[in-house]
Scaffold this motif. Structure first.
Motif, PDB file in Angstrom:
ATOM      1  N   SER A  27      24.085   1.009  14.291  1.00 47.92           N
ATOM      2  CA  SER A  27      24.500   2.081  13.395  1.00 47.92           C
ATOM      3  C   SER A  27      25.856   2.609  13.776  1.00 47.92           C
ATOM      4  N   GLU A  48      17.783   5.919   6.403  1.00 46.97           N
ATOM      5  CA  GLU A  48      18.304   5.988   7.758  1.00 46.97           C
ATOM      6  C   GLU A  48      18.975   4.670   8.146  1.00 46.97           C
ATOM      7  N   ALA A  49      18.768   3.624   7.354  1.00 49.66           N
ATOM      8  CA  ALA A  49      19.269   2.295   7.723  1.00 49.66           C
ATOM      9  C   ALA A  49      20.579   1.956   7.039  1.00 49.66           C
ATOM     10  N   MET A  52      23.396  -0.242   9.058  1.00 49.01           N
ATOM     11  CA  MET A  52      23.130  -1.462   9.781  1.00 49.01           C
ATOM     12  C   MET A  52      24.108  -2.560   9.380  1.00 49.01           C
ATOM     13  N   GLU A  70      16.734   3.588  18.865  1.00 48.55           N
ATOM     14  CA  GLU A  70      17.485   4.084  17.715  1.00 48.55           C
ATOM     15  C   GLU A  70      17.758   2.967  16.717  1.00 48.55           C
ATOM     16  N   ASN A  71      18.252   1.830  17.213  1.00 44.41           N
ATOM     17  CA  ASN A  71      18.494   0.694  16.333  1.00 44.41           C
ATOM     18  C   ASN A  71      17.189   0.148  15.778  1.00 44.41           C
ATOM     19  N   ASP A  74      16.047   2.130  12.834  1.00 38.31           N
ATOM     20  CA  ASP A  74      16.785   1.787  11.620  1.00 38.31           C
ATOM     21  C   ASP A  74      16.225   0.534  10.962  1.00 38.31           C
ATOM     22  N   GLU A  77      12.757   1.337   9.474  1.00 34.61           N
ATOM     23  CA  GLU A  77      12.880   2.158   8.269  1.00 34.61           C
ATOM     24  C   GLU A  77      13.406   1.344   7.096  1.00 34.61           C
TER      25      GLU A  77
END
Length: 298
Positions: A27, A48-49, A52, A70-71, A74, A77
């Motif tokens: 992100s 939220e993605a 990417m 965190e990644n 993403d 989600e």
């Protein structure tokens, strides 16, 4: 095998050729830069993605038991965004980041100096109410992805009919997750308490009284499949049993399909990248066909 369709042309993705390990999704903090970045592979409105992208130099997109939550959130989600369209209407798939966010960074809920529940702002009360009506109790079953200690993914379900929290863990028993689950139950109970005060004509149940139960599911046989097991549970667990087979072999074979579905999802608004991926697949299949033709000719 999974297919991406553009117009009348169907392109088949080969799970053996495309794997999660072949793509890296990370992100960016600058949304303006991301919107102009040709490498963005998923652009879901409000997702939220959105940030990417593929990194061809250092490609790695494992949803695994590593401290890269965190990644991973993403990626999960992004997949859930499309899965929400497909699953039965008896469940709600909550945002992948929700449960960790309310435990690790609890909402304000009137914790300001000299502020009581009665003096909470309308915004704070509305936020508590929104989470209750849109997520926790939107249906009889609300599914959550939970990351334990930033290294392991599990599925959590609030079952309003059974009045219980259900935990589906592909690796550990409940003892490993119980501390986090007790905090999670307490935070949801606070949302319920504030939502029930003054703002809601509904009276949501007191989840503090709900037991936390672990349900047996197939166990992973490696150290990097927990996120993939979570996605399978989100789709196939009905609150009583698994409606589809969830085994290590099936999970392993789903890696390429998930990459294809994330990129080609109807919730992905980045049509340019979708077309690019389709062109690459068509070219790869043409080369494979030509190679086979030459071998047969020889």
């Amino acid at each position: 095998m999974s297919s991406g369709i553009e117009g009348d042309n169907e392109v088949v993705f080969d799970d053996d050729q495309v794997g999660l390990e072949d793509v890296d999704m990370s992100s960016s903090e600058d949304e303006d830069e991301v919107s102009d970045n040709d490498n963005t592979i998923f652009d879901g409105a409000g997702s939220e993605a959105d940030n990417m992208h593929i990194d061809g130099e250092n490609s790695n997109m494992d949803i695994d038991d590593k401290p890269n939550s965190e990644n991973d959130t993403d990626v999960i989600e992004a997949y859930l965004g499309d899965l929400r369209i497909k699953v039965a209407d008896d469940r709600i798939l909550c945002p992948a980041w929700r449960e960790n966010s309310i435990v690790e960074k609890p909402p304000v809920r009137g914790r300001r100096k000299k502020q009581t529940a009665q003096k909470m702002s309308t915004h704070e009360k509305s936020a508590c109410y929104g989470r209750c009506v849109d997520e926790y109790f939107a249906t009889n079953k609300a599914f959550f992805t939970v990351n334990i200690n930033k290294c392991h993914w599990i599925t959590v379900l609030t079952h309003s009919i059974k009045m219980e929290f259900q935990v589906l863990d592909s690796l550990f028993n409940l003892r490993h997750n119980n501390k986090f689950m007790e905090k999670l139950r307490a935070e949801i109970a606070k949302d319920v308490a504030y939502a029930n005060k003054d703002i809601s004509y509904l009276k949501f149940p007191d989840v503090l009284k709900w037991p936390i139960k672990s349900y047996d599911i197939a166990k992973q046989k490696d150290g990097n499949s927990c996120g993939l097991f979570v996605l399978q549970c989100m789709e196939h667990w009905d609150g009583d049993e698994m409606k589809g087979k969830v085994l290590q072999e099936i999970v392993d074979n789903s890696r390429g399909r998930i990459v294809a579905e994330v990129v080609m999802a109807s919730t992905n608004l980045n049509a340019k990248v979708q077309k690019t991926v389709l062109d690459i697949v068509v070219m790869a299949q043409a080369l494979k066909h030509n190679h086979q033709y030459i071998m047969d000719w020889k």
